[in-house]
Scaffold this motif. Structure first.
Motif, mmCIF file in Angstrom:
data_model
loop_
_atom_site.group_PDB
_atom_site.id
_atom_site.type_symbol
_atom_site.label_atom_id
_atom_site.label_comp_id
_atom_site.label_asym_id
_atom_site.label_seq_id
_atom_site.Cartn_x
_atom_site.Cartn_y
_atom_site.Cartn_z
ATOM 1 N N GLN A 35 2.450 30.807 9.749
ATOM 2 C CA GLN A 35 3.735 30.237 10.146
ATOM 3 C C GLN A 35 4.738 30.125 8.995
ATOM 4 O O GLN A 35 5.942 30.056 9.230
ATOM 5 C CB GLN A 35 3.523 28.836 10.751
ATOM 6 N N ALA A 36 4.213 30.044 7.772
ATOM 7 C CA ALA A 36 5.108 29.895 6.613
ATOM 8 C C ALA A 36 4.581 30.790 5.495
ATOM 9 O O ALA A 36 4.151 30.323 4.443
ATOM 10 C CB ALA A 36 5.177 28.445 6.177
ATOM 11 N N GLU A 37 4.605 32.080 5.759
ATOM 12 C CA GLU A 37 4.036 33.065 4.830
ATOM 13 C C GLU A 37 4.657 32.908 3.434
ATOM 14 O O GLU A 37 5.868 32.798 3.282
ATOM 15 C CB GLU A 37 4.280 34.483 5.355
ATOM 16 N N GLY A 38 3.767 32.877 2.424
ATOM 17 C CA GLY A 38 4.256 32.797 1.042
ATOM 18 C C GLY A 38 4.670 31.404 0.611
ATOM 19 O O GLY A 38 5.213 31.229 -0.481
ATOM 20 N N CYS A 39 4.410 30.409 1.445
ATOM 21 C CA CYS A 39 4.841 29.050 1.099
ATOM 22 C C CYS A 39 3.979 28.461 -0.022
ATOM 23 O O CYS A 39 2.833 28.856 -0.219
ATOM 24 C CB CYS A 39 4.775 28.132 2.317
ATOM 25 N N ALA A 40 4.576 27.539 -0.757
ATOM 26 C CA ALA A 40 3.811 26.775 -1.746
ATOM 27 C C ALA A 40 2.908 25.808 -0.979
ATOM 28 O O ALA A 40 3.376 25.109 -0.086
ATOM 29 C CB ALA A 40 4.765 26.007 -2.650
ATOM 30 N N LEU A 41 1.625 25.804 -1.317
ATOM 31 C CA LEU A 41 0.667 24.959 -0.604
ATOM 32 C C LEU A 41 -0.088 24.082 -1.593
ATOM 33 O O LEU A 41 -0.745 24.582 -2.510
ATOM 34 C CB LEU A 41 -0.322 25.817 0.190
ATOM 35 N N GLU A 42 0.035 22.786 -1.421
ATOM 36 C CA GLU A 42 -0.736 21.820 -2.208
ATOM 37 C C GLU A 42 -1.819 21.222 -1.311
ATOM 38 O O GLU A 42 -1.532 20.830 -0.174
ATOM 39 C CB GLU A 42 0.157 20.685 -2.715
ATOM 40 N N VAL A 43 -3.051 21.166 -1.820
ATOM 41 C CA VAL A 43 -4.140 20.465 -1.131
ATOM 42 C C VAL A 43 -4.502 19.274 -2.012
ATOM 43 O O VAL A 43 -5.112 19.436 -3.076
ATOM 44 C CB VAL A 43 -5.363 21.372 -0.904
ATOM 45 N N LEU A 44 -4.069 18.087 -1.589
ATOM 46 C CA LEU A 44 -4.226 16.890 -2.407
ATOM 47 C C LEU A 44 -5.332 15.998 -1.854
ATOM 48 O O LEU A 44 -5.341 15.680 -0.666
ATOM 49 C CB LEU A 44 -2.904 16.107 -2.451
ATOM 50 N N LEU A 45 -6.240 15.615 -2.721
ATOM 51 C CA LEU A 45 -7.337 14.719 -2.340
ATOM 52 C C LEU A 45 -6.973 13.292 -2.740
ATOM 53 O O LEU A 45 -6.716 13.017 -3.917
ATOM 54 C CB LEU A 45 -8.634 15.144 -3.034
ATOM 55 N N ALA A 46 -6.920 12.402 -1.743
ATOM 56 C CA ALA A 46 -6.663 10.984 -2.027
ATOM 57 C C ALA A 46 -7.977 10.314 -2.396
ATOM 58 O O ALA A 46 -8.960 10.400 -1.654
ATOM 59 C CB ALA A 46 -6.037 10.310 -0.810
ATOM 60 N N LEU A 47 -8.002 9.659 -3.544
ATOM 61 C CA LEU A 47 -9.193 8.950 -4.023
ATOM 62 C C LEU A 47 -8.832 7.507 -4.339
ATOM 63 O O LEU A 47 -7.764 7.236 -4.891
ATOM 64 C CB LEU A 47 -9.741 9.608 -5.299
ATOM 65 N N PRO A 79 3.375 18.674 -12.015
ATOM 66 C CA PRO A 79 4.092 18.217 -10.819
ATOM 67 C C PRO A 79 3.689 19.009 -9.581
ATOM 68 O O PRO A 79 3.082 20.086 -9.674
ATOM 69 C CB PRO A 79 5.565 18.470 -11.176
ATOM 70 N N LEU A 80 4.016 18.452 -8.424
ATOM 71 C CA LEU A 80 3.771 19.151 -7.164
ATOM 72 C C LEU A 80 4.565 20.446 -7.126
ATOM 73 O O LEU A 80 5.710 20.499 -7.588
ATOM 74 C CB LEU A 80 4.201 18.270 -5.986
ATOM 75 N N ASP A 81 3.959 21.480 -6.569
ATOM 76 C CA ASP A 81 4.660 22.746 -6.372
ATOM 77 C C ASP A 81 5.397 22.690 -5.032
ATOM 78 O O ASP A 81 4.788 22.816 -3.972
ATOM 79 C CB ASP A 81 3.673 23.916 -6.387
ATOM 80 N N LEU A 82 6.704 22.485 -5.099
ATOM 81 C CA LEU A 82 7.546 22.436 -3.895
ATOM 82 C C LEU A 82 8.626 23.494 -4.019
ATOM 83 O O LEU A 82 9.801 23.256 -3.740
ATOM 84 C CB LEU A 82 8.167 21.033 -3.740
ATOM 85 N N SER A 83 8.196 24.688 -4.443
ATOM 86 C CA SER A 83 9.138 25.736 -4.818
ATOM 87 C C SER A 83 9.645 26.566 -3.646
ATOM 88 O O SER A 83 10.538 27.400 -3.817
ATOM 89 C CB SER A 83 8.487 26.659 -5.857
ATOM 90 N N THR A 84 9.082 26.366 -2.452
ATOM 91 C CA THR A 84 9.522 27.172 -1.303
ATOM 92 C C THR A 84 10.061 26.256 -0.204
ATOM 93 O O THR A 84 9.844 25.055 -0.212
ATOM 94 C CB THR A 84 8.347 27.998 -0.733
ATOM 95 N N THR A 85 10.768 26.850 0.747
ATOM 96 C CA THR A 85 11.257 26.103 1.916
ATOM 97 C C THR A 85 10.707 26.762 3.174
ATOM 98 O O THR A 85 11.085 27.880 3.497
ATOM 99 C CB THR A 85 12.799 26.114 1.968
ATOM 100 N N PRO A 86 9.782 26.120 3.906
ATOM 101 C CA PRO A 86 9.208 24.830 3.525
ATOM 102 C C PRO A 86 8.064 24.981 2.526
ATOM 103 O O PRO A 86 7.504 26.060 2.382
ATOM 104 C CB PRO A 86 8.667 24.293 4.855
ATOM 105 N N SER A 87 7.759 23.901 1.835
ATOM 106 C CA SER A 87 6.517 23.777 1.074
ATOM 107 C C SER A 87 5.589 22.900 1.914
ATOM 108 O O SER A 87 6.062 22.059 2.684
ATOM 109 C CB SER A 87 6.774 23.116 -0.273
ATOM 110 N N VAL A 88 4.293 23.118 1.768
ATOM 111 C CA VAL A 88 3.327 22.393 2.605
ATOM 112 C C VAL A 88 2.362 21.604 1.727
ATOM 113 O O VAL A 88 1.883 22.114 0.704
ATOM 114 C CB VAL A 88 2.547 23.362 3.517
#
Length: 301
Positions: free
Chosen positions: A214-226, A93-102
């Motif tokens: 701007q959001a130090e320590g945030c969860a970051l997902e880099v998603l490639l749309a295919l 699943p997506l990592d959305l564990s922080t506020t905000p997550s990016v």
């Protein structure tokens, strides 16, 4: 209609093409021998599963058949199902564990990137999350306008600048807004073209720096749309983007419009990048997390 039924319907073309060929092949043989495995390998390759992955699947099936003493060619179908499920791996699943997550969404024009962002924003909002979308594909005015239509439809906030603005500045403003409004997720659209790898890397690095400042320590997902309809070309795109960016997952779009859905297997196995989301349909709720077992069940049932 539940999403599994949508997925099943969406994979109909792939099933008819890939599974139809496999079933005809297995019923044409009266015993399991090397000729069968050679034809199975060729059938998988013709089904848009890459050469390396097809060879690996056949090797695993061959070992399993030998280990279990299977002699009926039609029994290979169940073995194939288990092997493919294993290769697809567990749900990630997506990592959305922080506020905000990016979430940064990257990909070439035409893959359905903008509509997918709208669908994802809508899904997260329906899960009770406050979502802000950053229109950081500033090279095309149409991209900003299109994103505005989808964010209005989803009922989430859009942060945008004028066409030609610095993408990182848009992301900066979106993160500033997210902190001020205690948003849960910031989704950033990015330039929809596979330009010079060095330029792409520099642009994504700049955006990533802004994110971490701007959001130090945030969860970051880099998603490639295919786009699933492009088959092996989607794998080539993923390879090139992965050299320029630290991709954490794939969003596979237009799975309902293709007979090339087997490309999922190659992406997961060959590239070792998890497919995290799939879209099947054009409605705003036609997006779901990718669950390997559901995919395999929908393909083999």
């Amino acid at each position: 209609m539940g999403f599994f039924e949508k997925l099943k319907n969406g994979l109909r073309k792939t099933k008819e093409s890939m599974m139809g060929r496999i079933e005809r092949l297995l019923h044409a043989f009266t015993k399991i021998d090397e000729d069968l495995f050679e034809e199975l390998e060729e059938t998988l390759i013709l089904s848009d599963i890459g050469v390396n992955t097809s060879v690996k699947i056949c090797d695993k099936v061959r070992d399993y058949v030998k280990q279990k003493g299977i002699t009926d060619p039609t029994a290979i179908k169940d073995v194939l199902k288990d092997v493919i499920a294993e290769m697809l791996g567990e749900e990630q699943p997506l990592d959305l564990s922080t506020t905000p997550s990016v979430i940064l969404v990257i990909g070439v024009n035409g893959v359905g990137k903008t509509t997918t962002i709208g669908k994802l924003a809508n899904q997260l909002k329906n899960e009770g999350k406050r979502v802000i979308v950053a229109a950081a594909d500033t090279f095309r005015a149409a991209a900003i306008d299109q994103l505005e239509v989808w964010t209005d439809r989803a009922g989430v906030e859009l942060i945008k600048h004028k066409e030609g603005s610095d993408p990182a500045a848009v992301v900066f403003d979106a993160l500033t807004a997210a902190k001020a409004r205690q948003a849960d997720v910031v989704i950033c659209d990015t330039a929809g073209r596979l330009h010079n790898k060095k330029n792409l890397m520099n642009e994504l690095e700049k955006i990533s720096r802004i994110v971490h400042q701007q959001a130090e320590g945030c969860a970051l997902e880099v998603l490639l749309a295919l786009d699933a309809t492009t088959g092996q070309n989607a794998v080539n795109q993923a390879q090139q983007f992965n050299e320029a960016a630290n991709i954490t997952g794939i969003i596979l779009t237009k799975l309902d419009g293709t007979a090339k859905g087997g490309i999922v297997i190659t992406i997961c196995d060959d590239l070792k990048i998890p497919v995290k989301l799939v879209t099947v349909g054009e409605k705003i709720d036609d997006i779901q997390p990718f669950i390997a077992r559901d995919f395999v069940d929908a393909l083999f049932e």
